[in-house]
Design a protein around this motif. Sequence first.
Motif, PDB file in Angstrom:
ATOM      1  N   MET A  86      18.547  16.417 -44.794  1.00 56.00           N
ATOM      2  CA  MET A  86      17.581  16.560 -45.900  1.00 56.00           C
ATOM      3  C   MET A  86      16.417  15.853 -45.763  1.00 56.00           C
ATOM      4  O   MET A  86      16.286  14.826 -45.000  1.00 56.00           O
ATOM      5  N   LEU A 129      16.863  12.170 -45.841  1.00 56.29           N
ATOM      6  CA  LEU A 129      17.696  11.269 -44.546  1.00 56.29           C
ATOM      7  C   LEU A 129      17.417  10.038 -44.414  1.00 56.29           C
ATOM      8  O   LEU A 129      16.243   9.760 -44.081  1.00 56.29           O
ATOM      9  N   ALA A 134      18.461  17.875 -51.009  1.00 54.04           N
ATOM     10  CA  ALA A 134      18.226  16.325 -51.297  1.00 54.04           C
ATOM     11  C   ALA A 134      18.927  16.026 -52.581  1.00 54.04           C
ATOM     12  O   ALA A 134      18.801  16.659 -53.499  1.00 54.04           O
ATOM     13  N   HIS A 135      19.342  14.625 -52.591  1.00 50.56           N
ATOM     14  CA  HIS A 135      19.674  14.164 -53.756  1.00 50.56           C
ATOM     15  C   HIS A 135      18.751  13.181 -54.251  1.00 50.56           C
ATOM     16  O   HIS A 135      19.221  12.549 -55.373  1.00 50.56           O
ATOM     17  N   ALA A 180      24.005  14.555 -50.317  1.00 48.89           N
ATOM     18  CA  ALA A 180      23.373  15.862 -50.384  1.00 48.89           C
ATOM     19  C   ALA A 180      24.069  16.733 -51.335  1.00 48.89           C
ATOM     20  O   ALA A 180      25.130  16.655 -51.595  1.00 48.89           O
ATOM     21  N   SER A 190      22.544  23.261 -49.161  1.00 50.62           N
ATOM     22  CA  SER A 190      22.491  21.884 -49.755  1.00 50.62           C
ATOM     23  C   SER A 190      21.091  21.593 -49.882  1.00 50.62           C
ATOM     24  O   SER A 190      20.089  22.270 -49.083  1.00 50.62           O
ATOM     25  N   HIS A 219      27.444  14.686 -54.955  1.00 54.57           N
ATOM     26  CA  HIS A 219      26.547  14.756 -53.656  1.00 54.57           C
ATOM     27  C   HIS A 219      27.452  13.787 -52.675  1.00 54.57           C
ATOM     28  O   HIS A 219      26.893  13.865 -51.550  1.00 54.57           O
ATOM     29  N   GLY A 267      22.078  11.812 -46.751  1.00 58.29           N
ATOM     30  CA  GLY A 267      21.231  12.893 -46.861  1.00 58.29           C
ATOM     31  C   GLY A 267      21.480  13.926 -45.962  1.00 58.29           C
ATOM     32  O   GLY A 267      20.710  14.534 -45.313  1.00 58.29           O
ATOM     33  N   ALA A 268      22.765  14.025 -45.616  1.00 55.99           N
ATOM     34  CA  ALA A 268      23.061  15.232 -44.705  1.00 55.99           C
ATOM     35  C   ALA A 268      24.267  15.894 -45.057  1.00 55.99           C
ATOM     36  O   ALA A 268      25.113  15.688 -45.826  1.00 55.99           O
ATOM     37  N   ALA A 269      24.351  17.390 -44.651  1.00 64.42           N
ATOM     38  CA  ALA A 269      25.373  18.230 -44.995  1.00 64.42           C
ATOM     39  C   ALA A 269      25.708  18.637 -43.560  1.00 64.42           C
ATOM     40  O   ALA A 269      25.217  19.179 -42.714  1.00 64.42           O
ATOM     41  N   ARG A 320      29.572  16.781 -47.335  1.00 66.94           N
ATOM     42  CA  ARG A 320      28.067  16.448 -47.970  1.00 66.94           C
ATOM     43  C   ARG A 320      28.294  14.797 -48.163  1.00 66.94           C
ATOM     44  O   ARG A 320      29.097  14.398 -48.906  1.00 66.94           O
TER      45      ARG A 320
END
Length: 384
Positions: free
Chosen positions: A47, A50, A289-290, A255, A287, A239, A59-61, A252
């Motif tokens: 994302m 990241l 970003a969070h 994410a 997915s 997330h 920040g990844a799925a 996740r």
Amino acid sequence: MSSPSLPASVPATVTVFASPTSWIESDAVAQCRQVAALDGMIHVAGMPDLHPGKGAPIGAAMASSVLYPFLVGSDIGCGIAVFPITLKRAVPEKLAARFPDLDRPLDPERDADDPAWNVLAGEIPAGHTEGLGTVGRGNHFVELARVGSVLDAAHAARLGLAAGDLVLVVHTGSRGLGERILRAHTERYGAGPAPDPEAYLARHDEAVRWGALNRRLLAARVAHALGAAPTEPIVDECHNLVEVRDGHYLHRKGAAPGDGRDVLVAGTRGTPSYLVAAHAGPEANHSVAHGAGRKMSRGDALRRNRVKHTVEELRRTPVGSLVVCGDRQLLFEEAPSAYKRIEQVIADLVEHRLATPVVTTVPLVTYKTADVGVATERRKRGRR
């Protein structure tokens, strides 16, 4: 639950959804490639927030035919919820002093009469009573915010939001429960896969439910302390989790689910956050970003911000909000400058057609840890 299909025969792919002008550390991309090399891995989606984590990117799925508990981490069930709240007046200085001590857990026996328990329906997941109603450290927070810009009026209206409305934003997870689940795995298998995925998922699902309950308890504690009625969340997305999707395990780590969900993408305590309508497809592992994502390690942020800022400067933010935090080190580590620009993260989501902004939320009071001394002094000044 049916078992996922066998590992794919083609190499895993890596895609980072960020523009060339976005700050993405090479170490984070390298971690994505390391994860892509794991047995059974199919696709890694990074994302725009990241950044490097402990052994795996944040920040990844990550989609795989094999379940890897370390890719989710210890804070299983961590997420962000948004609760409407109605107050007669929203004066940050007065409200900051009224926030309860959210480092003090709710005890089912000692605090049996606390009205916050009214949000509990059924049993406490896993029977885990330790840390209930607490925020935790790191980037977790409870924030009273005001709806700022309305960017999609029709969608905002469906959520019952208008400019000027107040909301509580709660970011926390499963506290010690998730850590206990991961430790039980790593003590025997390290970073290896779960030998019994269904057994892990059963414990994992309890932690996810526990995290959701904890966010509701925190919002209820704050609402009662501020003289408001607790409400149901209009957004609550986890997330840090793994789900079985399309016959594979979708991990996740930092994410949020982006398949038709509403997601609060957190900024910093000194910038707006963005509530977005997410519509990410399979190329992004469904997915988004969070949050803004760190651009400095905690050590770097501590060293740099001790030189640039005083503690008192960091207690009031560039948007005029107040930060309740009795941990001075955490104030420096979590300074807004330690994070990427939330506006760039949102622009990347929009550019890659992963989400549509709905509203911004602007902080009024952000709670990190209890600061009893400051709150007491504010109450004294208020009586003068």
